[in-house]
Motif scaffolding. Structure first.
Motif, mmCIF file in Angstrom:
data_model
loop_
_atom_site.group_PDB
_atom_site.id
_atom_site.type_symbol
_atom_site.label_atom_id
_atom_site.label_comp_id
_atom_site.label_asym_id
_atom_site.label_seq_id
_atom_site.Cartn_x
_atom_site.Cartn_y
_atom_site.Cartn_z
ATOM 1 N N THR A 35 0.817 -1.218 0.000
ATOM 2 C CA THR A 35 0.000 0.000 0.000
ATOM 3 C C THR A 35 0.850 1.266 0.000
ATOM 4 N N HIS A 36 2.078 1.217 0.484
ATOM 5 C CA HIS A 36 2.916 2.416 0.514
ATOM 6 C C HIS A 36 3.386 2.831 -0.890
ATOM 7 N N ALA A 37 3.092 1.976 -1.867
ATOM 8 C CA ALA A 37 3.453 2.361 -3.238
ATOM 9 C C ALA A 37 2.552 3.470 -3.751
ATOM 10 N N ALA A 38 1.372 3.620 -3.143
ATOM 11 C CA ALA A 38 0.457 4.686 -3.532
ATOM 12 C C ALA A 38 0.835 5.953 -2.783
ATOM 13 N N LYS A 39 1.218 6.996 -3.530
ATOM 14 C CA LYS A 39 1.623 8.261 -2.930
ATOM 15 C C LYS A 39 0.511 9.294 -2.963
ATOM 16 N N ASP A 40 -0.580 8.976 -3.639
ATOM 17 C CA ASP A 40 -1.669 9.935 -3.797
ATOM 18 C C ASP A 40 -2.921 9.402 -3.123
ATOM 19 N N LEU A 41 -3.717 10.289 -2.528
ATOM 20 C CA LEU A 41 -4.937 9.882 -1.836
ATOM 21 C C LEU A 41 -5.959 9.310 -2.804
ATOM 22 N N ILE A 79 -11.215 -14.386 -0.157
ATOM 23 C CA ILE A 79 -12.031 -13.296 0.389
ATOM 24 C C ILE A 79 -11.405 -12.748 1.668
ATOM 25 N N ASN A 80 -10.942 -13.636 2.532
ATOM 26 C CA ASN A 80 -10.306 -13.177 3.763
ATOM 27 C C ASN A 80 -9.031 -12.400 3.465
ATOM 28 N N GLN A 81 -8.284 -12.838 2.448
ATOM 29 C CA GLN A 81 -7.082 -12.111 2.073
ATOM 30 C C GLN A 81 -7.424 -10.724 1.515
ATOM 31 N N LEU A 82 -8.493 -10.643 0.727
ATOM 32 C CA LEU A 82 -8.919 -9.354 0.190
ATOM 33 C C LEU A 82 -9.404 -8.417 1.292
ATOM 34 N N LEU A 83 -10.082 -8.943 2.280
ATOM 35 C CA LEU A 83 -10.529 -8.105 3.406
ATOM 36 C C LEU A 83 -9.342 -7.541 4.175
ATOM 37 N N LYS A 84 -8.311 -8.368 4.328
ATOM 38 C CA LYS A 84 -7.106 -7.883 4.978
ATOM 39 C C LYS A 84 -6.455 -6.782 4.142
ATOM 40 N N GLU A 85 -6.430 -6.960 2.825
ATOM 41 C CA GLU A 85 -5.857 -5.953 1.946
ATOM 42 C C GLU A 85 -6.687 -4.660 1.972
ATOM 43 N N LYS A 86 -8.022 -4.802 2.062
ATOM 44 C CA LYS A 86 -8.885 -3.617 2.155
ATOM 45 C C LYS A 86 -8.556 -2.803 3.392
#
Length: 271
Positions: A35-41, A79-86
């Protein structure tokens, strides 16, 4: 073994579809691994929305119970992995100064509105969740069943632990309520007994007539007319009797019987 084969086939299909997109020149930018690869909101918010679309699509897919146990388990893991990513993207949005989606997020539920976490793990974000047909898998269905509470009968020792002096009534008079109630009850009983006695007396008088009253008055008059004259002993007579007894005791102790006989004959002659 079959599950590993299915995973391998899935990875191969993804690789094949990605290669075909690359040949057509329609390769879209994939979601960043971190997620730190995203520098913009706006970018972080876009990737969060992308995760939510994947979650919704897989939740709808896992509702089909005919997919097979292994496929259902794989979908549930994804699905559980995606929820963690969310959640990670939501934390990144907060770091970039965006809204707090975690605080305002609704409760995670299944497509039919059912619970996705076993009882006892509600409120735990890290708890593993089950969606759709995954809740009916062997070993999972038992987790969602309400445990049968068996009534445990207390032993005599356990019941005696809670018994104090109040159980035997030793503290019933401390508040004064019982004494007040007893006094009122006693007055009522006394009034009832007096009333019953008076009623019985009236009934006796009515049954006996005037002869009973006349007889009672005659007996009372006779008792008042009879006077018993009994001579009372005064203190001088009592002292004289005590002195004579002591004299007799001394004579019996120190004087012979012959001398006592002579003295008695002399007294007789004098009198």
């Amino acid at each position: 073994m079959a599950r590993n084969q299915e995973k391998a086939n899935g990875m191969f299909n993804k690789w094949t579809s990605g290669k075909q997109d690359a040949l057509r020149g329609s390769v879209s930018r994939s979601r960043p691994f971190h997620t730190h690869a995203a520098k913009d909101l706006n970018e972080a918010d876009r990737w969060r929305s992308d995760v939510l679309r994947d979650v919704g699509r897989k939740v709808m897919e896992i509702q089909n119970a005919g997919l097979g146990e292994h496929k259902i388990r794989d979908l549930n893991d994804e699905i559980n992995q995606l929820l963690k990513e969310k959640w990670q993207w939501e934390m990144r949005i907060i770091e970039l100064g965006g809204p707090n989606y975690i605080a305002s997020a609704p409760k995670v539920e299944d497509a039919d509105g059912g619970a996705v976490q076993p009882p006892g793990t509600a409120g735990d974000r890290k708890a593993y969740k089950y969606f759709g047909a995954a809740k009916n898998l062997p070993g999972v269905k038992e987790l969602f069943e309400a445990p049968v509470t068996k009534a445990v009968r207390r032993t005599r020792h356990q019941m005696n632990l809670h018994i104090d002096s109040g159980y035997y009534g030793f503290r019933d008079e401390e508040d004064g309520v019982l004494l007040k109630d007893e006094a009122e009850a006693e007055q009522q009983l006394q009034a009832a007994a007096i009333e019953q006695y008076e009623t019985e007396q009236k009934l006796r008088e009515l049954e006996g007539g005037g002869g009973t009253r006349k007889k009672a008055s005659t007996v009372a008059d006779a008792g008042r007319q009879f006077v018993a004259h009994v001579p009372l002993v005064d203190e001088a007579d009592i002292e004289r009797e005590v002195l004579n007894r002591k004299k007799q005791e001394l004579l019996a102790k120190y004087v012979s019987e012959d001398l006592q006989a002579q003295e008695a004959s002399a007294k007789t002659m004098l009198h």
